[in-house]
Scaffold this active site. Sequence first.
Site, PDB file in Angstrom:
ATOM      1  N   HIS A  76     -34.689   9.033  -0.069  1.00 24.09           N
ATOM      2  CA  HIS A  76     -34.777  10.429  -0.512  1.00 24.09           C
ATOM      3  C   HIS A  76     -34.107  11.239   0.582  1.00 24.09           C
ATOM      4  O   HIS A  76     -34.619  11.335   1.690  1.00 24.09           O
ATOM      5  CB  HIS A  76     -36.226  10.852  -0.717  1.00 24.09           C
ATOM      6  CG  HIS A  76     -36.326  12.250  -1.230  1.00 24.09           C
ATOM      7  ND1 HIS A  76     -36.377  12.547  -2.571  1.00 24.09           N
ATOM      8  CD2 HIS A  76     -36.314  13.434  -0.588  1.00 24.09           C
ATOM      9  CE1 HIS A  76     -36.404  13.856  -2.724  1.00 24.09           C
ATOM     10  NE2 HIS A  76     -36.368  14.419  -1.535  1.00 24.09           N
ATOM     11  N   CYS A  77     -32.943  11.810   0.270  1.00 27.39           N
ATOM     12  CA  CYS A  77     -32.141  12.437   1.323  1.00 27.39           C
ATOM     13  C   CYS A  77     -32.657  13.838   1.641  1.00 27.39           C
ATOM     14  O   CYS A  77     -32.769  14.695   0.766  1.00 27.39           O
ATOM     15  CB  CYS A  77     -30.678  12.493   0.904  1.00 27.39           C
ATOM     16  SG  CYS A  77     -29.681  13.339   2.121  1.00 27.39           S
ATOM     17  N   LEU A  78     -32.946  14.020   2.927  1.00 31.42           N
ATOM     18  CA  LEU A  78     -33.464  15.293   3.429  1.00 31.42           C
ATOM     19  C   LEU A  78     -32.433  16.408   3.257  1.00 31.42           C
ATOM     20  O   LEU A  78     -32.760  17.548   2.955  1.00 31.42           O
ATOM     21  CB  LEU A  78     -33.742  15.082   4.916  1.00 31.42           C
ATOM     22  CG  LEU A  78     -34.624  16.047   5.643  1.00 31.42           C
ATOM     23  CD1 LEU A  78     -36.047  15.825   5.186  1.00 31.42           C
ATOM     24  CD2 LEU A  78     -34.511  15.809   7.141  1.00 31.42           C
TER      25      LEU A  78
END
Length: 618
Positions: free
Chosen positions: A451-453
């Site tokens: 889950h890309c910040l």
Amino acid sequence: MLCQITLILQCRNHSHGPHLPGVGRHGLCASESKELAKAREALPLIEDSSNCDIVKATQYGIFERCKELVEAGYDVRQPDKENVSLLHWAAINNRLDLVRFYISKGAVVDQLGGDLNSTPLHWAIRQGHLPMVILLLQYGADPTLIDGEGFSSIHLAVLFQHMPIIAYLISKGQSVNMTDLNGQTPLMLSAHKVLGPEPTGFLLKFNPSLNVVDKIHQNTPLHWAVAAGNVNAVDKLLEAGSSLDIRNVKGETPLDMALQNKNRLIIHMLKTEAKMRANKKFRLWRWLQKCELFLLLMLSVITMWAVGYILDFNSDSWLLKGCLLLTLFFLTSLLPRFLVGYRSLVYLPTVFLLMELIHSLTWLSHLAGTPFYFAFLLSIIGFFYFFYKTWATDPGFTKASEEERKTNIITLAETGCLDFRTFCTSCLIRKPLRSLHCHVCNSCVARYDQHCLWTGRCVGFGNHRYYIFFLFFLSIVCDWIIYESFIYWSNHCATTFREDGLWTYLNQIVACSPWVLYIFMLATFHFSWSTFLLLNQLFQIAFLGLTSHERTSLLKQSRHMKQTLSLRRTPYNLGFTQNLADFFQCGCFGLVRPCAVDWTSQYTMVFHPAKEKVLRSV
Ligand SMILES: [Zn+2]
Ligand SMILES: [Zn+2]
């Protein structure tokens, strides 16, 4: 005889081993019937199976002996001296063939028996034997029947925390709001009797009524959770939107009950929730919530400009600038807490990144018309395009309607595949191969990477390629900004690193334009992480054929293994060129044959036509 004993031991382990319910976590064990308690005990070994009576033969699953006795005239309907039928003994020990045999010989499927006046189905559920539950329902067992304690089948499955059975019963049409003798729904029972988040959270997935009350105390599920001090259940019920205002027969709300019980944590939870719900009634608050993302964006713009302005402020006092910066950081860390909800706060890094690039675009606008600006503009267009594609493309979320989920559960259970290691209890679907449930997005994601910040989105099968290009263009853009900062310093600051040394040079460039230094530092920061991630991703894709999640979990596993685990020898590694061709779906003008595997619908193994091999789970 030894073989017989070994076989019996195996059977015994099979029927009793993995299914013992969590004794002591609910209040029922004390009131269990004698027969159930006896069945729970380990069966002693029998030396001679040819002489044992039919009850013992049924418990041990010695089919031939049972058949012999029934054919010799034993009535399968006849209960033993404890009023327990053969079907009960077969059900509690998960003897499927014996149940089929006894029913074919006239056994009554819903025969009541034992101290608790239960049916064989009730016994099978208490023991958690899903295959037996399926079989008995196929033979027409009635799951709505209530046992001596007033519980129906679904209530028992909840009390003994057998989630696959709960899922199966509901999917087969049992109402999730079915009431027991006291008018309690499974949700009330779970909130009251089973401490912990499950099965309350699991039941909530099936949309039960949150505000129904029982017959005697007129408590809602939330009242019951508060009465039991079940913090996890209170949390789940509040999140699902349970009412805080319903009063029970004594006129108490859940908060009154918590105050009486002096449970400080629950009091705090209920009061905070009440305050939040009261705020939602104000129009201004609702408007603020609608504009959360916009507010976040504005806040970032103002903060970034303010930092630049303070740094460039026409004053020599760094103490003053430091104090102003501190005040600014204090204010900006306070504001989001009041204005923006937690859900939108996860987008803070994304907004921060975008704003920084827009700023640099305006900063470099004085170069408009030069070839440098043209190249910079192209890179920034590339960046925004791939950022948008990563953000907007479905990463591979699994979608299923309620009906599809129920059909799925029934099919999986009846084919013996309802395994909770491969079944997502949040999405109620079978997890595809290489997928993972993302708790931020609250969905399973096909070929999950992370889950890309920075994009605020999951990276999965659908958008992984765009994510690589997003990283690539980000590092190029930052590269240009760093380069232009050096050019600016050499043109505007009367100092060079070679002549004046490092310390004077640094002092000079800070004095020359703190704003440029500030932009330079931010660009360096983004350049470092994006380049690192890009190289790491390319290595994983080309040399390992793995996702970030797979790589980290394999590395974690290998720490507990005796032999070192080679990440290059997983079934997903098909060689450098094939890995790249499959990932980017590019054949390089016919040099390689890319294979299009749809990872959203692969469950056990995948056949790779180019390599002519089967890929299994790692
Ligand atoms: Zn899931
Ligand atoms: Zn996610």
